[in-house]
Design a protein around this motif. Structure first.
Motif, short mmCIF file in Angstrom:
data_model
loop_
_atom_site.label_atom_id
_atom_site.label_comp_id
_atom_site.label_asym_id
_atom_site.label_seq_id
_atom_site.Cartn_x
_atom_site.Cartn_y
_atom_site.Cartn_z
N ALA A 52 0.80 -1.23 0.00
CA ALA A 52 0.00 0.00 0.00
C ALA A 52 0.83 1.28 0.00
O ALA A 52 0.26 2.36 0.09
CB ALA A 52 -0.94 0.00 1.21
N ASN A 53 2.14 1.17 -0.12
CA ASN A 53 2.94 2.39 -0.07
C ASN A 53 3.09 3.07 -1.44
O ASN A 53 3.57 4.18 -1.54
CB ASN A 53 4.33 2.11 0.51
N LYS A 58 -1.73 2.04 -2.91
CA LYS A 58 -1.89 3.32 -2.22
C LYS A 58 -3.23 3.95 -2.54
O LYS A 58 -3.88 4.53 -1.65
CB LYS A 58 -0.75 4.27 -2.59
N ALA A 61 -5.97 2.11 -0.64
CA ALA A 61 -5.96 2.54 0.76
C ALA A 61 -6.53 3.94 0.92
O ALA A 61 -7.26 4.23 1.88
CB ALA A 61 -4.54 2.47 1.31
N LEU A 73 -1.83 -0.23 6.39
CA LEU A 73 -1.00 -0.36 5.21
C LEU A 73 0.05 -1.42 5.45
O LEU A 73 0.93 -1.25 6.31
CB LEU A 73 -0.32 0.98 4.88
N CYS A 75 3.30 -2.85 4.38
CA CYS A 75 4.39 -2.36 3.52
C CYS A 75 5.71 -3.04 3.90
O CYS A 75 5.94 -3.38 5.06
CB CYS A 75 4.56 -0.85 3.68
N VAL A 99 0.69 2.04 9.57
CA VAL A 99 1.62 1.20 8.82
C VAL A 99 2.03 -0.01 9.67
O VAL A 99 2.33 0.13 10.86
CB VAL A 99 2.89 1.97 8.43
#
Length: 324
Positions: A52-53, A58, A61, A73, A75, A99
């Motif tokens: 999701a970064n 992304k 999200a 997220l 990651c 995160v």
């Protein structure tokens, strides 16, 4: 009258026709379902998006955060994950975005991630298995798995398996597995999981993993019947993301040049995942495959084989159990 290339490309009609073609192509890239017109809100719901970064993940999200979900997220990079978290919080106005580190190529990393989720979260309503990579070089992970199969399939399989009880507790809940149209070029050979009998030509290994994604999703949906948890797979489209970062620079250059005219943006590529994750139209639908225009379509005949799906699922069950 004969025309040479210089005359053709300098003629005003060339520029006009190119301009028109560009907008026709862009119009064709638009999905039939528009997430911005979907009024579904997710306050009180929790969602996990892996990878999701950046790219598609992304934007998935970000949309879920705009719907007021608690978004985790998943990651690999702490720095890039933190940057994405800050951006999503700022753009969505939702501070409930967090995160958690996970590398799907590592089963130990997946287990640590899931242990943290189970310790900290009391519900999980949406799981989007988006993390994946194409064109990875030949390699075997420390746990004895071929790196592409570990990253794209076995890691997500284990992650989902470990979080299933939490999702059942939170039902109705949705599992969304990002596959690819390229699954049609994939083959099933269980020796591939350990790096045997593989030919590393462009995205051939990736294609095999995407086929297993659909087989797994179909069998998972069958096993989850009656639990209130659904599982679907999808093709996001040909998207301008970092997916090609492992290829030779010349291939990446051609991909980008062609992609300007023909490929979807990462935001457009997120739409089919969001359709499966939040749309009212997909509520209760399970064991299906959607294309990049959010249409319900049939995957390849191999991907629809229920016996093969059960075998693939059972093989992965044994594989991850052996790594406990």
């Amino acid at each position: 009258m004969e025309w040479n290339c210089v005359q053709i490309f300098s003629h005003p009609a060339w520029a006009i026709s190119t301009f028109i073609l560009f907008f026709i192509i862009k119009a064709q890239q638009k999905s039939a379902w528009n997430p911005r017109k979907c009024k579904v809100q997710l306050k009180g719901k929790t969602a996990i998006v892996t990878g999701a970064n950046t790219g598609i993940g992304k934007f998935i999200a970000l949309d879920l955060a705009r719907r007021d979900a608690r978004v985790i997220l998943g990651c690999r990079s702490a720095a890039r994950g933190a940057a994405a978290m800050r951006e999503i919080r700022q753009r969505s106005g939702n501070p409930n975005v967090h995160v958690r580190l996970v590398d799907t190529s590592s089963l130990s990393s997946v287990r640590e991630f899931c242990q943290a989720v189970l310790a900290e979260e009391d519900r999980l309503d949406i799981l989007v298995n988006n993390a994946g990579a194409s064109g990875l070089p030949r390699g075997i992970t420390p746990e004895g798995l071929e790196v592409s199969f570990a990253t794209n399939h076995v890691g997500p399989f284990l992650l989902t398996h470990l979080l299933l009880d939490l999702m059942k507790h939170s039902a109705p809940a949705r599992i969304v597995n990002v596959s690819s149209f390229n699954h049609r070029k994939g083959k099933v050979d269980f020796s591939h999981f350990k790096g045997e009998n593989l030919t590393y030509i462009l995205d051939s290994v990736y294609n095999h993993t995407k086929l297993h994604n659909i087989l797994w999703t179909n069998e998972l949906a069958r096993r989850l019947q009656g639990t209130g948890v659904t599982a679907n797979s999808l093709h996001p489209g040909v998207v301008m993301t970092e997916m090609m970062r492992h290829y030779h620079w010349l291939i990446r250059l051609v991909f980008r040049m062609v992609g300007i005219f023909f490929f979807k943006s990462a935001e457009q590529g997120a739409v089919s995942s969001l359709y499966c994750a939040v749309a009212e139209e997909t509520e209760g639908i399970t064991g299906k495959y959607f294309d990049s225009n959010c249409s319900l379509v049939l995957p390849s005949p191999l991907a629809r084989d229920p016996v093969l799906a059960a075998k693939s699922f059972e093989y992965c069950e044994r594989l991850v159990a052996a790594k406990l």
